[in-house]
Design a protein around this motif. Structure first.
Motif, PDB file in Angstrom:
ATOM      1  N   TRP A  50       0.837  -1.206   0.000  1.00 16.90           N
ATOM      2  CA  TRP A  50       0.000   0.000   0.000  1.00 16.90           C
ATOM      3  C   TRP A  50       0.867   1.250   0.000  1.00 16.90           C
ATOM      4  O   TRP A  50       0.593   2.211  -0.726  1.00 16.90           O
ATOM      5  CB  TRP A  50      -0.924  -0.004   1.221  1.00 16.90           C
ATOM      6  CG  TRP A  50      -1.870   1.162   1.229  1.00 16.90           C
ATOM      7  CD1 TRP A  50      -3.054   1.290   0.572  1.00 16.90           C
ATOM      8  CD2 TRP A  50      -1.682   2.411   1.941  1.00 16.90           C
ATOM      9  NE1 TRP A  50      -3.623   2.513   0.824  1.00 16.90           N
ATOM     10  CE2 TRP A  50      -2.807   3.223   1.652  1.00 16.90           C
ATOM     11  CE3 TRP A  50      -0.689   2.899   2.787  1.00 16.90           C
ATOM     12  CZ2 TRP A  50      -2.956   4.503   2.191  1.00 16.90           C
ATOM     13  CZ3 TRP A  50      -0.833   4.181   3.316  1.00 16.90           C
ATOM     14  CH2 TRP A  50      -1.956   4.961   3.013  1.00 16.90           C
ATOM     15  N   PHE A  51       1.939   1.232   0.787  1.00 11.24           N
ATOM     16  CA  PHE A  51       2.820   2.398   0.822  1.00 11.24           C
ATOM     17  C   PHE A  51       3.550   2.581  -0.512  1.00 11.24           C
ATOM     18  O   PHE A  51       3.798   3.715  -0.940  1.00 11.24           O
ATOM     19  CB  PHE A  51       3.822   2.272   1.976  1.00 11.24           C
ATOM     20  CG  PHE A  51       3.209   2.516   3.322  1.00 11.24           C
ATOM     21  CD1 PHE A  51       2.938   3.799   3.749  1.00 11.24           C
ATOM     22  CD2 PHE A  51       2.887   1.448   4.146  1.00 11.24           C
ATOM     23  CE1 PHE A  51       2.365   4.028   4.992  1.00 11.24           C
ATOM     24  CE2 PHE A  51       2.312   1.664   5.392  1.00 11.24           C
ATOM     25  CZ  PHE A  51       2.045   2.956   5.816  1.00 11.24           C
ATOM     26  N   LEU A  52       3.872   1.501  -1.172  1.00 13.68           N
ATOM     27  CA  LEU A  52       4.493   1.615  -2.496  1.00 13.68           C
ATOM     28  C   LEU A  52       3.530   2.276  -3.477  1.00 13.68           C
ATOM     29  O   LEU A  52       3.944   3.054  -4.339  1.00 13.68           O
ATOM     30  CB  LEU A  52       4.907   0.226  -3.013  1.00 13.68           C
ATOM     31  CG  LEU A  52       6.007  -0.489  -2.213  1.00 13.68           C
ATOM     32  CD1 LEU A  52       6.263  -1.875  -2.788  1.00 13.68           C
ATOM     33  CD2 LEU A  52       7.295   0.327  -2.203  1.00 13.68           C
ATOM     34  N   GLU A  53       2.241   1.982  -3.341  1.00 14.39           N
ATOM     35  CA  GLU A  53       1.234   2.623  -4.190  1.00 14.39           C
ATOM     36  C   GLU A  53       1.122   4.115  -3.894  1.00 14.39           C
ATOM     37  O   GLU A  53       0.664   4.880  -4.744  1.00 14.39           O
ATOM     38  CB  GLU A  53      -0.127   1.954  -3.979  1.00 14.39           C
ATOM     39  CG  GLU A  53      -0.205   0.528  -4.514  1.00 14.39           C
ATOM     40  CD  GLU A  53      -1.483  -0.171  -4.078  1.00 14.39           C
ATOM     41  OE1 GLU A  53      -2.275   0.434  -3.321  1.00 14.39           O
ATOM     42  OE2 GLU A  53      -1.689  -1.326  -4.498  1.00 14.39           O
ATOM     43  N   GLN A  54       1.525   4.526  -2.702  1.00  9.86           N
ATOM     44  CA  GLN A  54       1.460   5.936  -2.320  1.00  9.86           C
ATOM     45  C   GLN A  54       2.747   6.698  -2.635  1.00  9.86           C
ATOM     46  O   GLN A  54       2.926   7.837  -2.195  1.00  9.86           O
ATOM     47  CB  GLN A  54       1.158   6.057  -0.818  1.00  9.86           C
ATOM     48  CG  GLN A  54      -0.038   5.271  -0.327  1.00  9.86           C
ATOM     49  CD  GLN A  54      -1.299   5.591  -1.095  1.00  9.86           C
ATOM     50  OE1 GLN A  54      -1.624   6.760  -1.315  1.00  9.86           O
ATOM     51  NE2 GLN A  54      -2.036   4.556  -1.517  1.00  9.86           N
ATOM     52  N   GLY A  55       3.650   6.083  -3.390  1.00  5.85           N
ATOM     53  CA  GLY A  55       4.854   6.789  -3.822  1.00  5.85           C
ATOM     54  C   GLY A  55       6.110   6.464  -3.043  1.00  5.85           C
ATOM     55  O   GLY A  55       7.175   7.027  -3.320  1.00  5.85           O
ATOM     56  N   PHE A  56       6.028   5.585  -2.034  1.00  5.59           N
ATOM     57  CA  PHE A  56       7.223   5.153  -1.313  1.00  5.59           C
ATOM     58  C   PHE A  56       7.991   4.127  -2.152  1.00  5.59           C
ATOM     59  O   PHE A  56       7.421   3.498  -3.061  1.00  5.59           O
ATOM     60  CB  PHE A  56       6.848   4.543   0.039  1.00  5.59           C
ATOM     61  CG  PHE A  56       6.479   5.544   1.092  1.00  5.59           C
ATOM     62  CD1 PHE A  56       7.383   5.887   2.089  1.00  5.59           C
ATOM     63  CD2 PHE A  56       5.237   6.157   1.083  1.00  5.59           C
ATOM     64  CE1 PHE A  56       7.052   6.816   3.061  1.00  5.59           C
ATOM     65  CE2 PHE A  56       4.889   7.092   2.046  1.00  5.59           C
ATOM     66  CZ  PHE A  56       5.800   7.425   3.043  1.00  5.59           C
TER      67      PHE A  56
END
Length: 450
Positions: free
Chosen positions: A415-421
């Protein structure tokens, strides 16, 4: 020297590729949607207008249905001056005399021809090559007299009566760009001078447009610290409308139009600068955008938590702590750290929370912070409240001068990767945070540059 140039070129290319890949979700989301874009006469005269036209052509090529609404105030003033005519104003609205009508129609007509010519360009080695855009305009707006207000007869100044949305929709479905100006026609054949802001607003409302975009002098709204407000709700506009009513009537008119559109079904209204090259593309195809968006999409506001929220936080966090998804926090610790938390609360229930912890850094380390305790109520996990509260903390971090954010997670890295992390390692953490890393928990590390 050559090596440095090569590295610079490669870095620029990688940035472009990264941006282009991350714009794909926005391209898919905007396709076949209807946008109404309004700009005034000063925008047409600005040196950046040719770039605006290029960007409009690009939006059209991506399958976005476009209605352009232009103003003509600057050109009307020039024509009136050349004809040695003056028109009085009342409450910042022009009183259109019959003597001035020809100068007004000339200004509006010349702008329409200029825009049509620019959108018809197809020169090789230019952004317009192969665009083949058909522009349609006509008697699509019906007007009525503005009448007598406060004892003042506004003569040929009018207001919008109806917009021929059926005809506009047919033109849009035929892949045409529709161009409207600040004039309307009555059933008796008279021409009325209209506010372009009103034409744009009424058109967006009647078309049920997905977006209404105003290109003005300002980038958008700024707060008391002169920081750009990237998002604002319609009910927050009232104070700004009153504030700018006299000191900046143009901005006040945009805000008033944005307020009306938002309350009548246009869920996204954007305030951008016509002088900023790429403002349209940045606003529509990046997460942060370039201006201010007025939206009623979020019923709840994100806010900093207070001591009264501790009980609600415990109810939200305990189930996740028991599953091992989050690290246990006692009531005492929550009370001591409450100012680090942001929450979304509705009717007394905490729907989402997250915390921002600045990390001590040395002089040779980037100023960093950790986002922790991201949690959303089980009934609302399919909403965007998680990304909303994350975005809120990112803006807080920027205000604090934070240069990079870290998260440590065991279950929700995707989920955090989807948010640009992006994925990182324990070694990427500042030394102070590395010393506290729990190797038994073995959390994944992700980071994000701000």
């Amino acid at each position: 020297m050559d090596t440095n140039l090569s590295e610079t070129s490669q870095s620029t290319t990688l940035q472009y590729v990264h941006w282009f890949r991350h714009s794909a979700p926005y391209i898919n989301a905007h396709r076949n949607k209807t946008f109404v874009i309004m700009f005034d006469g000063e925008a047409v005269q600005h040196e950046n207008f040719k770039h605006i036209i290029h960007d409009i052509a690009l939006l059209h090529s991506l399958g976005i249905h476009l209605v352009l609404v232009h103003g003509a105030r600057a050109q009307i003033n020039q024509n009136l001056k050349a004809s040695q005519l003056t028109t009085p104003f009342h409450q910042h609205k022009r009183i259109t005399t019959r003597e001035s009508l020809s100068a007004i129609m000339s200004a509006v007509g010349s702008i329409r021809l200029q825009i049509e010519a620019l959108l018809s360009m197809g020169l090789a080695n230019s952004p317009m090559y192969g665009a083949r855009i058909d522009v349609v305009s006509g008697n699509l707006v019906t007007a009525k007299p503005y009448g007598i207000r406060d004892g003042v007869d506004f003569q040929l100044t009018g207001e919008v009566r109806t917009v021929d949305t059926d005809a506009i929709q047919r033109h849009l479905e035929s892949q045409n760009i529709v161009l409207l100006g600040p004039t309307g026609y009555s059933t008796t054949g008279e021409v009325f001078n209209l506010l372009a802001e009103e034409v744009a607003t009424k058109t967006a409302v009647h078309l049920k447009a997905d977006k209404l975009i105003f290109l003005g002098k300002q980038h958008g709204l700024v707060n008391e610290h002169q920081q750009l407000q990237r998002e604002i709700t319609p009910h927050q506009l009232d104070q700004h409308i009153q504030k700018f009513k006299d000191e900046n009537p143009e901005l006040a008119s945009y805000l008033k139009a944005a307020h009306e559109a938002s309350l009548n079904g246009v869920h996204r209204v954007h305030l951008l600068s016509y002088a900023y090259d790429g403002a349209l593309l940045e606003e529509l195809f990046t997460r942060d955008g370039s201006g201010t968006m007025v939206t009623d999409a979020h019923y709840e506001d994100v806010r900093t938590a207070n001591i009264q929220d501790v009980g609600g936080l415990i109810n939200l966090l305990r189930p996740l702590e028991e599953e091992g998804i989050l690290v246990y926090r006692s009531r005492e610790r929550l009370e001591n750290e409450i100012e680090k938390f942001a929450v979304i609360e509705r009717d007394g229930t905490i729907l989402a929370c997250a915390a921002l912890y600045p990390i001590p850094t040395t002089d040779d380390e980037l100023k960093s912070a950790e986002i922790a305790c991201v949690a959303v109520h089980p009934s609302y996990r399919k909403s965007n409240r998680g990304s909303q509260i994350l975005h809120y903390l990112e803006e807080q971090a920027k205000e604090l001068g934070i240069q990079q954010l870290f998260i440590l997670t065991t279950r929700t890295a995707h989920w955090f990767l989807e948010q640009g992390f992006v994925k990182a390692s324990v070694d990427d953490l500042p030394n102070a945070r590395q010393a506290l890393y729990n190797y038994q928990r073995n959390s994944l590390v992700c980071k994000k540059s701000l």
